[in-house]
Design an enzyme around this catalytic site. Structure first.
Site, PDB file in Angstrom:
ATOM      1  N   ARG A 143       6.398   2.769  10.707  1.00 13.27           N
ATOM      2  CA  ARG A 143       7.761   2.540  10.532  1.00 13.27           C
ATOM      3  C   ARG A 143       7.892   1.144  11.527  1.00 13.27           C
ATOM      4  O   ARG A 143       9.373   1.480  12.061  1.00 13.27           O
ATOM      5  CB  ARG A 143       8.646   4.080  11.432  1.00 13.27           C
ATOM      6  N   ARG A 183      19.840  -4.042   5.134  1.00 18.15           N
ATOM      7  CA  ARG A 183      20.453  -2.477   4.846  1.00 18.15           C
ATOM      8  C   ARG A 183      21.356  -2.157   4.209  1.00 18.15           C
ATOM      9  O   ARG A 183      21.437  -1.208   2.674  1.00 18.15           O
ATOM     10  CB  ARG A 183      19.861  -1.572   5.532  1.00 18.15           C
ATOM     11  N   ASP A 228       8.854   3.843   0.281  1.00 17.26           N
ATOM     12  CA  ASP A 228       9.042   4.980   0.713  1.00 17.26           C
ATOM     13  C   ASP A 228       7.812   6.065  -0.431  1.00 17.26           C
ATOM     14  O   ASP A 228       7.355   5.446  -1.287  1.00 17.26           O
ATOM     15  CB  ASP A 228      10.292   6.396   0.405  1.00 17.26           C
ATOM     16  N   ARG A 274      14.753   1.096  11.129  1.00 17.07           N
ATOM     17  CA  ARG A 274      16.389   1.704  11.884  1.00 17.07           C
ATOM     18  C   ARG A 274      16.145   0.836  13.879  1.00 17.07           C
ATOM     19  O   ARG A 274      17.499   0.304  14.565  1.00 17.07           O
ATOM     20  CB  ARG A 274      16.600   2.393  12.023  1.00 17.07           C
ATOM     21  N   TYR A 313       6.809  17.788  -0.539  1.00 15.10           N
ATOM     22  CA  TYR A 313       7.948  17.249  -0.798  1.00 15.10           C
ATOM     23  C   TYR A 313       8.416  18.103  -2.363  1.00 15.10           C
ATOM     24  O   TYR A 313       9.139  18.054  -2.683  1.00 15.10           O
ATOM     25  CB  TYR A 313       8.451  16.085  -0.530  1.00 15.10           C
TER      26      TYR A 313
HETATM   27  O1  CP3 Z   1       7.569   0.534   8.298  1.00 12.05           O
HETATM   28  C1  CP3 Z   1       7.177   1.146   8.043  1.00 12.05           C
HETATM   29  O2  CP3 Z   1       6.336   1.841   7.844  1.00 12.05           O
HETATM   30  C2  CP3 Z   1       7.543   1.073   6.399  1.00 12.05           C
HETATM   31  C3  CP3 Z   1       7.596   0.987   5.426  1.00 12.05           C
HETATM   32  C4  CP3 Z   1       8.466   2.633   5.612  1.00 12.05           C
HETATM   33  C5  CP3 Z   1       9.544   3.977   5.095  1.00 12.05           C
HETATM   34  N1  CP3 Z   1       8.707   5.363   4.569  1.00 12.05           N
HETATM   35  C6  CP3 Z   1      10.841   3.414   4.908  1.00 12.05           C
HETATM   36  C7  CP3 Z   1      11.837   4.380   5.414  1.00 12.05           C
HETATM   37  C8  CP3 Z   1       7.131   4.135   4.777  1.00 12.05           C
HETATM   38  C9  CP3 Z   1       5.517   3.849   5.529  1.00 12.05           C
HETATM   39  C10 CP3 Z   1       7.374   5.025   4.675  1.00 12.05           C
HETATM   40  C11 CP3 Z   1       6.962   6.537   4.854  1.00 12.05           C
HETATM   41  C12 CP3 Z   1       6.939   8.078   4.573  1.00 12.05           C
HETATM   42  N2  CP3 Z   1       8.477   7.878   4.333  1.00 12.05           N
HETATM   43  C13 CP3 Z   1       6.683   8.740   4.946  1.00 12.05           C
HETATM   44  C14 CP3 Z   1       4.825   8.718   5.584  1.00 12.05           C
HETATM   45  C15 CP3 Z   1       5.240   8.219   6.585  1.00 12.05           C
HETATM   46  C16 CP3 Z   1       6.009   9.389   8.116  1.00 12.05           C
HETATM   47  O3  CP3 Z   1       6.876   8.536   8.782  1.00 12.05           O
HETATM   48  O4  CP3 Z   1       5.722  10.761   8.232  1.00 12.05           O
HETATM   49  C17 CP3 Z   1       7.819   9.386   5.004  1.00 12.05           C
HETATM   50  C18 CP3 Z   1       6.766  11.325   5.159  1.00 12.05           C
HETATM   51  C19 CP3 Z   1       8.157   9.986   4.200  1.00 12.05           C
HETATM   52  C20 CP3 Z   1       9.293  10.176   3.511  1.00 12.05           C
HETATM   53  C21 CP3 Z   1      11.543  10.395   4.519  1.00 12.05           C
HETATM   54  N3  CP3 Z   1      11.140   8.752   4.096  1.00 12.05           N
HETATM   55  C22 CP3 Z   1      11.953  10.292   5.430  1.00 12.05           C
HETATM   56  C23 CP3 Z   1      11.219  11.864   6.011  1.00 12.05           C
HETATM   57  C24 CP3 Z   1      12.648   9.638   5.485  1.00 12.05           C
HETATM   58  C25 CP3 Z   1      14.081  10.351   6.358  1.00 12.05           C
HETATM   59  C26 CP3 Z   1      13.668  10.412   7.633  1.00 12.05           C
HETATM   60  C27 CP3 Z   1      13.988   9.466   9.067  1.00 12.05           C
HETATM   61  O5  CP3 Z   1      12.394   9.317   9.247  1.00 12.05           O
HETATM   62  O6  CP3 Z   1      14.576   8.521   8.547  1.00 12.05           O
HETATM   63  C28 CP3 Z   1      12.213   8.411   5.386  1.00 12.05           C
HETATM   64  C29 CP3 Z   1      13.827   7.702   5.218  1.00 12.05           C
HETATM   65  C30 CP3 Z   1      13.202   6.264   5.295  1.00 12.05           C
HETATM   66  N4  CP3 Z   1      11.544   5.781   4.637  1.00 12.05           N
HETATM   67  C31 CP3 Z   1      13.678   5.505   6.263  1.00 12.05           C
HETATM   68  C32 CP3 Z   1      12.695   5.023   6.350  1.00 12.05           C
HETATM   69  C33 CP3 Z   1      13.311   2.655   6.798  1.00 12.05           C
HETATM   70  C34 CP3 Z   1      14.830   5.611   7.164  1.00 12.05           C
HETATM   71  C35 CP3 Z   1      16.267   5.371   6.009  1.00 12.05           C
HETATM   72  C36 CP3 Z   1      16.925   4.618   6.589  1.00 12.05           C
HETATM   73  O7  CP3 Z   1      17.383   5.340   7.365  1.00 12.05           O
HETATM   74  O8  CP3 Z   1      17.303   3.240   6.181  1.00 12.05           O
END
Ligand code: CP3
Length: 340
Positions: free
Chosen positions: A25, A38, A75, A29, A151
């Site tokens: 991640r 974004r 994602d 943010r 999911y």
């Molecule tokens: O920087 C990175 O790692 C690359 C981008 C990336 C995102 N999601 C962007 C994202 C990666 C590798 C993921 C994987 C992902 N997405 C996982 C596996 C990794 C982990 O964290 O366990 C999972 C379970 C998800 C599903 C997901 N996406 C959730 C549960 C959420 C909401 C909760 C949260 O952490 O914000 C997201 C949103 C998400 N995916 C954001 C980002 C940057 C945040 C969205 C925002 O507000 O901009």
């Protein structure tokens, strides 16, 4: 030729003259630059589907944090969407699916996705690869089949994923059919990512930890292994199964290069079970809430315990949004300057 190929060298088990580091991640943010990019998209889904914006936020942490790899901004939920289950990302809540999988008709109606369903990711990877100009490797990724299944049944995040687990107990045959469809889609997708320019692939099994060991082997690792068999001949693969540290010995038997670790296992125990696989991890993201002296001391312990070869430094899970980016920079710099 990559100018900095430390992450790839470590993944392949080759010598590295310092420990490489990137952060799960990292594109997210904690960076004001991310929030600025974004805000140019209508919502999260549109953001993910805009190759130029995705490229921008993928490269930001390389410029700002100095990490040794970029991870493509996308994602894991793009696969369920491509298979026929659209989702929304609800602010401060997370993902939400209007339709979920309940029965055989639902499973049969799902489409096996391929790279053409996910052209926007392929374009984002190709564009990012070009813009990175070979500075560091580009990591592609997908969710592991069990985490995507969770999911698709549950329809949102959950503390227990009890609906998804109920499905395993009450409809095991159908669960396998669904996992197989997700696996085939993921193999197609990851082959496309590698073809488009991803140098290394990571599988995220974020919800491995809700399963009992026998269920993890039957419903998760089996499918992760199938994906590794298909992808590892094309690019190194990292398997991150969060909270499944009891399984390191079993994960070490499949065709992956690197095992990602969360913070609930100590490095020596992981090394003892991982054979000759490379290890990645595993600092608690909450460490980065502490002062620099504590970060330095704990990070030093972690690095010396893992050793400087066959090792990629990282956190044990993703960065939290309220972590101070200066602390993140300090952590990255400390690792890059570390001498064993
Ligand atoms: O920087 C990175 O790692 C690359 C981008 C990336 C995102 N999601 C962007 C994202 C990666 C590798 C993921 C994987 C992902 N997405 C996982 C596996 C990794 C982990 O964290 O366990 C999972 C379970 C998800 C599903 C997901 N996406 C959730 C549960 C959420 C909401 C909760 C949260 O952490 O914000 C997201 C949103 C998400 N995916 C954001 C980002 C940057 C945040 C969205 C925002 O507000 O901009």
């Amino acid at each position: 030729m990559l100018k900095n190929d430390l992450v790839l060298r470590a993944a392949r088990g080759e010598d590295t003259d310092r420990i490489p580091v990137w952060l799960m991640r990292q594109a997210g943010r904690i960076l004001p630059e991310y929030r600025a990019t974004r805000s140019r998209a209508k919502n999260f889904i549109e953001f993910v589907k805009s190759p130029d914006l995705a490229c921008e936020v993928t490269i930001q942490p390389v410029d700002i944090l100095g990490v040794d790899a970029a991870i493509i901004f996308s994602d894991i939920l793009v696969i369920p969407e491509a298979m026929g289950l659209p989702y929304q990302m609800i602010e401060a809540k997370g993902p939400w699916f209007e339709k979920t999988i309940q029965n055989k008709n639902d499973v049969d109606a799902l489409h096996i996705a391929d790279e053409n369903d996910l052209r926007y990711v392929m374009e984002a990877i190709a564009l990012t690869k070009k813009e990175l100009n070979d500075r560091v490797p580009l990591i592609g990724f997908a969710g592991a089949p069990w985490t995507l299944f969770a999911y698709m049944i549950e329809g949102s995040g959950s503390k227990t994923f009890s609906k998804a687990k109920q499905f395993l107990y009450t409809q095991p045959q159908l669960a396998h059919q669904l996992l197989e469809k997700i696996t085939q889609s993921t193999i197609n997708y990851l082959k496309g990512q590698v073809k488009s320019g991803a140098d290394i692939i990571q599988l995220f099994d974020s919800w491995a930890g809700v399963l009992a060991p026998h269920q993890f082997y039957e419903f998760s690792l089996k499918y992760i292994s199938k994906i590794c068999d298909a992808i590892q001949p094309l690019a190194p693969v990292t398997v991150f199964a969060k909270d499944a540290h009891y399984a390191i010995g079993e994960i070490a038997k499949i065709k992956c290069n690197t095992i990602g670790l969360d913070w609930t296992i100590d490095p020596a125990t992981a090394r003892a079970q991982a054979g000759n696989k490379t290890l990645q991890g595993n600092a608690d993201p909450c460490l980065l809430y502490s002062d620099e002296k504590t970060i330095a001391a704990e990070t030093k312990k972690m690095l010396s315990a893992f050793g400087s070869q066959r090792y990629i430094a990282n956190l044990g899970h993703g960065l939290y949004p309220d972590i101070d980016k200066e602390k993140v920079k300090f952590f990255v710099e400390f690792i890059k300057n570390y001498k064993p």
